[in-house]
Structure formats: C-alpha cells, structure tokens
Design a protein around this motif. Structure first.
Motif, short mmCIF file in Angstrom:
data_model
loop_
_atom_site.label_atom_id
_atom_site.label_comp_id
_atom_site.label_asym_id
_atom_site.label_seq_id
_atom_site.Cartn_x
_atom_site.Cartn_y
_atom_site.Cartn_z
N ALA A 87 4.55 -27.70 -26.88
CA ALA A 87 5.95 -28.03 -26.58
C ALA A 87 5.99 -28.93 -25.36
O ALA A 87 5.09 -28.90 -24.52
CB ALA A 87 6.75 -26.76 -26.31
N TYR A 88 7.06 -29.72 -25.28
CA TYR A 88 7.23 -30.61 -24.14
C TYR A 88 8.29 -30.06 -23.18
O TYR A 88 8.81 -30.80 -22.36
CB TYR A 88 7.64 -32.01 -24.61
CG TYR A 88 6.58 -32.67 -25.45
CD1 TYR A 88 5.37 -33.07 -24.87
CD2 TYR A 88 6.78 -32.90 -26.80
CE1 TYR A 88 4.39 -33.68 -25.63
CE2 TYR A 88 5.81 -33.52 -27.58
CZ TYR A 88 4.60 -33.90 -27.00
OH TYR A 88 3.64 -34.50 -27.76
N GLN A 89 8.61 -28.80 -23.29
CA GLN A 89 9.63 -28.20 -22.45
C GLN A 89 9.16 -26.85 -21.94
O GLN A 89 8.19 -26.27 -22.46
CB GLN A 89 10.94 -28.03 -23.22
CG GLN A 89 11.53 -29.34 -23.73
CD GLN A 89 12.88 -29.12 -24.39
OE1 GLN A 89 13.61 -28.21 -24.02
NE2 GLN A 89 13.21 -29.95 -25.37
N PHE A 90 9.87 -26.32 -20.97
CA PHE A 90 9.63 -24.95 -20.52
C PHE A 90 10.12 -23.96 -21.57
O PHE A 90 10.88 -24.30 -22.47
CB PHE A 90 10.37 -24.68 -19.20
CG PHE A 90 9.91 -25.54 -18.06
CD1 PHE A 90 8.56 -25.67 -17.77
CD2 PHE A 90 10.82 -26.21 -17.25
CE1 PHE A 90 8.14 -26.44 -16.71
CE2 PHE A 90 10.41 -26.98 -16.19
CZ PHE A 90 9.07 -27.11 -15.92
N THR A 91 9.73 -22.74 -21.37
CA THR A 91 10.22 -21.56 -22.13
C THR A 91 10.13 -21.73 -23.65
O THR A 91 10.97 -21.22 -24.38
CB THR A 91 11.68 -21.21 -21.74
OG1 THR A 91 12.56 -22.23 -22.18
CG2 THR A 91 11.81 -21.01 -20.24
N VAL A 92 9.13 -22.46 -24.11
CA VAL A 92 8.91 -22.59 -25.55
C VAL A 92 7.75 -21.67 -25.94
O VAL A 92 6.63 -21.88 -25.49
CB VAL A 92 8.60 -24.04 -25.94
CG1 VAL A 92 8.27 -24.12 -27.44
CG2 VAL A 92 9.80 -24.94 -25.61
#
Length: 812
Positions: free
Chosen positions: A344-349
């Motif tokens: 993922a390219y985001q947090f909390t994934v």
C-alpha cells in the motif's frame, strides 16, 4: 419463520422393528449453510450474535445419548461461561455423530465447545476422540482442563456439498460429551492453496495443497492490544493479547490507532474485516529502544507437525510515508524482508503473509521482527498459528448401507406406514436366506479337514449351470495340467494357473483322492460363491463336474496367500500399513459374509492361507468349502466341529455351537500372525511358545508383547496404532463368544488403527486451553440465523470402538 413440524422415521436394515419407536423425532426448518447447535438443551441459546438451536427435542429418547443440565446457579459472564450455552451438554456412551446437510463447497469453520461441569456427572473424566467424515480432529481428548472455563476447539475443513458428519467416539469404558457445535463457511480463499514453506535450517520452497488440508487453530494473537471477544469479530473468533508470549517487554511499545484501517486500499490481498477485525489492525507492538534490533514471541507447538502461520501487518507506527523495511524471522534463521509500501502507498492499510513452518522437534516456535538499520521501525499487529492435520482418509460414508426414510404428516400416519415396510422387509429377507448345509464329521487330521470319497457324475443337484465349464476348456486353460503351471497345493488339491479362451487369467483348483475334502465342500463352495459378490471375497468363475472331476475356477490372485508374505518366503516383507489394509479388507469380506445379502454365512476356516492377495495386495477371503449358512433368526447353529487346528474357537470346540463369533476368534489368530509373522502352532518351539495365542497373551500380560513383533516391523508402527491393534486382537480372542466383537466392529477398529498410524499423534498440554477464553460471550443485541433441522437416527453399522449401536444426531 419456523416451518410446520413433521415426523421423520429412519429404518436401518437388520434393526428396523427392534428400534422402531426410538426414531420418532421433530424436524425444524433448514438453516442454509450456517449451523449452530446448543447440545443437550431443550431451549435455544442466543450468544454473540448467534442463535444456537436446541437439539434435545429430537434426541432425548436415544438410550446411548442423553443430556445433562447444570443445576447450579448461572455463572457470571466474567467467568467465560455463558449462562445458557454452557449450562447443558450432550453425553454419548457409545459412538455417535451429528450429521449436517452442507449445500455449498468450500472451507468451513468447525468449532467444538467443551465445558466440563460436574453435576450430576463429572464431565472432566471423559476421554474420547472426535472425527469428521474425512479426518481426525481430536484424539484422546479429555475435558479435565475445561472445569473453570470452556475449551473451544476450532478447525478449518474443506467440505464438499452433501452429508458432513462429526463423530464422537468414547475411548474404552469412558464417554464423550459436547456443549455446542458451530459449522459455517469461511470467506472465499480464506485459506490459500499454497504458501512459502520454511524449514528450521532456513531453507524454503513452495508448499501446495493447503486448501485440501484440515487445519486446527492453536493461537490467535492480538499483538499490542486487548482480548477481542467473538461478539466483536464478524466470524466470532477470539483473539488474545500477546503479553504472555512476548519475550522482552521492556524493548517494545504497544500502540493504539483510533481510526479504522483502510481495508479497501490493499494492493495485493482482498483484506476485509473477515480477514481480521479492525481492533487487530488498530493495535501493534514496535521496537522502541535504540540499538535493540530484534523482538521475539515464543509459542509452544507440536513437535512433529507443520503449522500455517499468518502474520498480520498494518502500519500505524510511521509518522511519514518513508518506506519501512524490516525483517521477519522464524527460528532466528529464515528471514523475510517486509516492506509495508509494497502492499500500500498509505498508512493504516492492512495486509498479511502466510507461511508453512516446519517443526524443529523442540516443541517451540520463535517469531521475531528486526531492524535492518537504526532508521527502521519494525512492527507487528497480529499472529495466527494453525496446525496442519494429517488427512485420515476415514471414509465412514462409503461403508454405510443405503437407508430408507419415510416422511409423513403425523406420528400415527408415520407409524402405520412404517409397520407395513417392516413386515415387507422381513418377509423378503426371510425368503432370501440360504438353506443350511449339513456337513460331515470332523477329524483331527493336519489341516482339520474331513475325508470324503470322490464324486460320481451327475450327483450334484441344483447347481448353477451358468457357471459350469466343460472339462475341455479346463484342459485348454491349464495346457492339460502342465506341471510348470502348478502354483500351489492345498487341502482340496492342486492349484494351477490358467488362461481361459477369452483371455481371463484364472486359478484352477482340482480335487484329488484322499485330499481331505470332497463332495460336500465342493458343493458348498459353488453354492456360496454363486450367490455372493464382494470386493474382498474371491470370485468364482465356474466349476467342472465332468469325468468324475471336482474342479473350481477362481479369479487369479497374483500375490498368492497372506501366509506367503508373512513367513517362510523370499517375498519382501509387508509394511505395517500394508498389513493393516490387508486385515481390514479380509475383515470386510467376512463382515459381508456374516451380514450381507446372502442371508448370513459362517466361514469356519479363517486363516492366512485362505486370505489371498491380488496384484495390488487387495485382500480377498477364499475357500468356502467348510462354510455354513447362518439363519438370522437363530442365535446358534448346532453343528459338528470343523476347522483348522490352531484357529478353532475353543467355545465352538467344546459346545459344538457355531456362531459368527467363531470366525471372529479365528480372525484374531490371523491378526496375531500378521503382527508376529509366525504360525499359529509351532511345535518345534518351547512348550509355552507353541500356541501363538497363548504365547502372545502371556507376553502382553508381562508387558513384553513388542518383543515378539515381526522384526521387519521394528520402528514402523505408531505406538497408538499398535495399542489399538492389540486391543482389537485381544477382544477377538475372548474365551466367551458373547464378549467378542462382530466382524463389523473389528474392521472399524482396524481402520481406526490405520488412521492412528497415518495421523500425527502427539498432543501438547497447551492445546487444550489456548483457544478457550474467559471473557464474556453473551451480547444484548442478537442477530438470529434461521433454525436448522435436527433428527436422530441409529445406523445399522457396528460401532467403531465398542459393541453398542451407532447413533447419529442429524441436521437437515
């Protein structure tokens, strides 16, 4: 909405009238593919968004199954025992099962709930096994560790549409119990078909076929967070904190993230709340100490099993979108590079990785995360460890007789129709019984056979002329009885290998003057084999009675007799698995003789020379010359004694009262020969060793039985398999025939011994408690699934471990 109630009756063959009134039951509406059962209760139990349906109404009349209610005051929810779900239990004194009609293919959750309360019976003393239609789940299970809080055993099973059974099998003189059962589907692709396989040495390859294996949940850990109760998990799972498994608490920090994970943004996995609840991904542990490069969790696991390990990650630690690279370790040897932004390219994934981890025989598994450099921040959110169970191959369903069900609108109407069926059943059955075959006097000659004169042409009445083969065809098949084709010599005469004109290979058995067998045996062999067909009974191709000959033509058995493979032979020794399969096959053949469609036949000469092996080592019982019909309405058949010395039932010898249990005794001797690879009578040995049965039982009582096991088997036999085999053999050799099992019981026991041989047996103490929990299970808002059908039926099959009838609790 519940459907109108109707009555269901099950008529098992051979026992319909005897148990007629015990099978009346009330049925309920179908529950799709979600099954929740409150066992032993007359009322439903609502807990954790599930409606557990009572089974008491449909099974209270079954003698081998009864319910117990906990009469003490309801326990508090903090103790982990729901005020309703764990207040009752279904108890089985005999082998029993629940049967489910599963409509869809896939991986299913199967959860078994055990809580050993002690009123009025102490359930903690129970000792039993639990099997399913295709694999063993629990072996030597006891409820003694569930006195304070429930034990919940959870499994993942591949189930195909149709009948799915969960069997409860009491050990020896004990009993089995169950408080609640859950069977429901997991989400699609919940279990992968392959995963990276890790060895203790650090090597790895691909492990395939996971989706077809049975898995047992051993640990489900919420790293860095609190207990997650079933009511807070969409699949009703329990997650426990990691504190008890974490080795170095001062070097790590727990973190909680208030916002929910972004399930839908995972790039590679279809991760949802059914993968793991949000509370797993909202908490984590991470290394907080400068210079500390690793933190480790340690788990007790089975020493001899592989485990599927699922590792859950969700980056709630990083403060910026810089790439987080760190390592995941198993046994401090294998490492897997974890890059959270590969997924993922985001947090909390959230994402997870699956590994099949081999045992290092220590009984421990260490899982670590570690830094690659000072800038990395390793983290972990959750862990699941599932033991990969061996597939037992216990195909109980393939042995079941075809049942007849009658469904009517009322009890009186149902009973009336059943009465008609019962009368017709017994009228047809009585018409099909064989006429008794009278035999002549027994004389104690070698082989135990009586002597008769040869026959004259035309003296065999009522033979099956379709099986008659011209003498010229026999001469052609054996090249006029060429010596090179002689393959054996038995009590009846010479046996030749032959090839008929149509290309069929055959064994041609020719009677000789003074052979010890004559017209009655010849006649009996034809009458018996012309009426029966079974995979484990040798097939009769035909016979010849021309020119004063008595010739029998059988299917050719390429591997000869069982005796040929046990001793005095240059053939390679049979493995323990092969021996068990041969014994199972022979037992099935004898069971068919006793209980099959021919009306009941007693073989009377069971021994290794009369058990033949085909090219695939499939066992087939042969030589029916001494057989006698066994009318089902007679408890005894009075007859002069016939058989072979060393295999004769002592009770039959003394009383001349022949029963099916005489064959059981002889088969017990065969089992000893299979185990010890020596004859039943060996006159050259010291006196106490001459009789194999007496010598084996003497050694057993001294604890020395393993000393007389065939040396070629040393190191091959699983101790539990040997124990079950010996127990079965000892039952067969009981002096009183009524104490012996039926042949049906014997082949179930032997199949069980085979499954014990093939199934990894070690069980660790922690396995009885890691899944159970102590948090509250009841929820105020109840989401109710539809109810399910429940009915009771008793199968005509013999019990697997005892002499009692077989009981099922059946869900429709």
């Amino acid at each position: 909405m519940e459907k109108p109630q109707f009555h269901k009756i099950h008529l098992p063959p051979f026992a319909a009238f005897l148990f007629l009134l015990q099978f009346l039951s009330v049925a309920y509406s179908l529950a799709d593919n979600y099954f929740f059962i409150n066992c032993g209760s007359a009322t439903n139990a609502n807990t954790d968004l599930r409606n557990f349906v009572a089974d008491l109404n449909s099974s209270d009349s079954i003698s081998s199954s009864f319910s117990f209610t906990r009469h003490s005051s309801p326990v508090s929810q903090s103790s982990g025992t729901s005020s309703t779900l764990y207040q009752t239990a279904r108890i089985f004194r005999r082998n029993s099962s629940y049967e489910f009609d599963v409509p869809n293919n896939g991986t299913y959750f199967v959860r078994l709930h055990f809580f050993a309360f002690s009123t009025p019976t102490d359930l903690s003393t129970a000792l039993f096994d639990v099997w399913t239609s295709g694999s063993s789940l629990l072996l030597n299970f006891t409820g003694k560790n569930s006195s304070n809080s429930p034990i919940i055993k959870e499994f993942f099973l591949p189930i195909t549409p149709g009948k799915f059974n969960v069997y409860f099998l009491p050990r020896e003189s004990s009993f089995a119990f169950i408080n609640a059962i859950e069977v429901f589907p997991a989400v699609e692709s919940f279990i992968p078909d392959q995963a990276l396989q890790i060895s203790p040495a650090g090597s790895n390859n691909s492990y395939k076929g996971l989706v077809s294996r049975t898995l047992q949940t051993i640990y489900r850990i919420n790293v860095g967070g609190p207990t997650i109760t079933p009511g807070n998990d969409t699949l009703w799972r329990r997650w426990v904190p990691d504190d008890g498994y974490f080795n170095n608490p001062e070097t790590a920090t727990s973190k909680f993230q208030s916002s929910n994970p972004s399930y839908q943004k995972n790039l590679y996995e279809n991760v949802t709340e059914k993968t793991a609840p949000a509370l797993v991904y909202k908490t984590a542990k991470w290394i907080n100490t400068s210079g500390q490069f690793n933190i480790t969790w340690s788990f007790n696991v089975s020493k001899s099993d592989r485990h599927l390990v699922r590792v859950h990650f969700c980056d709630i630690i990083s403060e910026s979108l810089n790439t987080q690279n760190f390592s995941l370790y198993f046994y401090s040897n294998f490492s897997k590079l974890i890059n959270s932004y590969e997924y993922a390219y985001q947090f909390t994934v959230p994402f997870y990785l699956d590994f099949v981890v081999d045992s290092d025989d220590s009984g421990h598994m260490d899982i670590s995360i570690g830094r690659l450099d000072d800038s990395a921040v390793p983290f972990l959110n959750g862990l699941e460890i599932m033991k990969i169970l061996g597939n037992s191959g216990l195909s109980l369903s393939e042995h079941k007789k075809e049942h007849v069900f009658l469904m009517v609108g009322s009890i009186l109407g149902g009973l009336g129709l059943i009465g008609i069926f019962v009368v017709l059943f017994f009228l047809v059955f009585r018409c099909r019984k064989l006429k008794p075959i009278e035999t002549s006097e027994w004389s104690p000659l070698p082989g135990g056979r009586s002597s008769h004169s040869r026959m004259t042409e035309g003296t065999i009445p009522d033979m099956n002329l379709r099986l008659k083969i011209p003498f010229a065809e026999i001469q052609f098949a054996t090249k006029n009885f060429e010596t090179k084709l002689l393959i054996g010599k038995g009590g009846f005469g010479n046996v030749y290998r032959g090839t008929l004109r149509n290309g069929t290979e055959a064994a041609v058995k020719c009677s000789e003057p003074g052979s010890g067998q004559g017209l009655p045996e010849f006649q009996t062999e034809i009458m018996v084999l012309s009426k029966i067909r079974h995979r484990h009974l040798v097939s009769l191709i035909g016979y010849c009675d021309e020119r004063s000959e008595m010739i029998l033509v059988y299917e050719f058995m390429a591997n000869g007799t069982l005796r040929d493979h046990l001793y005095a032979s240059d053939k390679p020794p049979l493995s323990w698995k092969q021996r068990l399969e041969i014994c199972i096959g022979a037992a099935k053949g004898l069971h068919y003789l006793h209980k099959g469609s021919a009306g009941g036949i007693i073989h009377r000469d069971v021994k290794p020379t009369n058990i033949l092996l085909d090219k695939n080592h499939v066992a087939k019982v042969s030589d029916f010359g001494l057989s006698k019909s066994s009318p089902l309405d007679d408890t005894h058949v009075s007859t002069t004694v016939k058989g072979t010395i060393g295999y004769l039932d002592p009770e039959y010898f003394k009383s001349q009262q022949l029963t099916e249990k005489s064959d059981v005794y002889s088969f017990g001797i065969v089992l000893l020969e299979v185990l010890c690879a020596r004859p039943a009578i060996e006159s050259m040995l010291p006196r106490e060793q001459v009789n194999l049965a007496e010598w084996a039982m003497l050694c057993k009582n001294k604890g020395l039985l393993e000393d007389i096991v065939d040396p070629s088997l040393k190191g091959q036999i699983n101790p539990d398999s040997l124990r079950k085999f010996i127990e079965t053999t000892e039952k067969c050799l009981q002096e009183c025939s009524t104490d012996r099992p039926t042949m049906g019981d014997v082949f179930w026991d032997l199949e069980y011994a085979l499954q014990l041989q093939q199934t990894a047996m070690p069980r660790e103490p922690h396995e009885d408690s890691t899944i159970g929990g102590s948090a509250a299970l009841a929820m105020p808002n109840v989401w109710q699934f539809p109810s399910m059908n429940l009915s009771i039926e008793r199968d005509d099959l013999p019990a697997i471990m005892d002499d009692g009838p077989y009981t099922k609790v059946r869900t429709k």
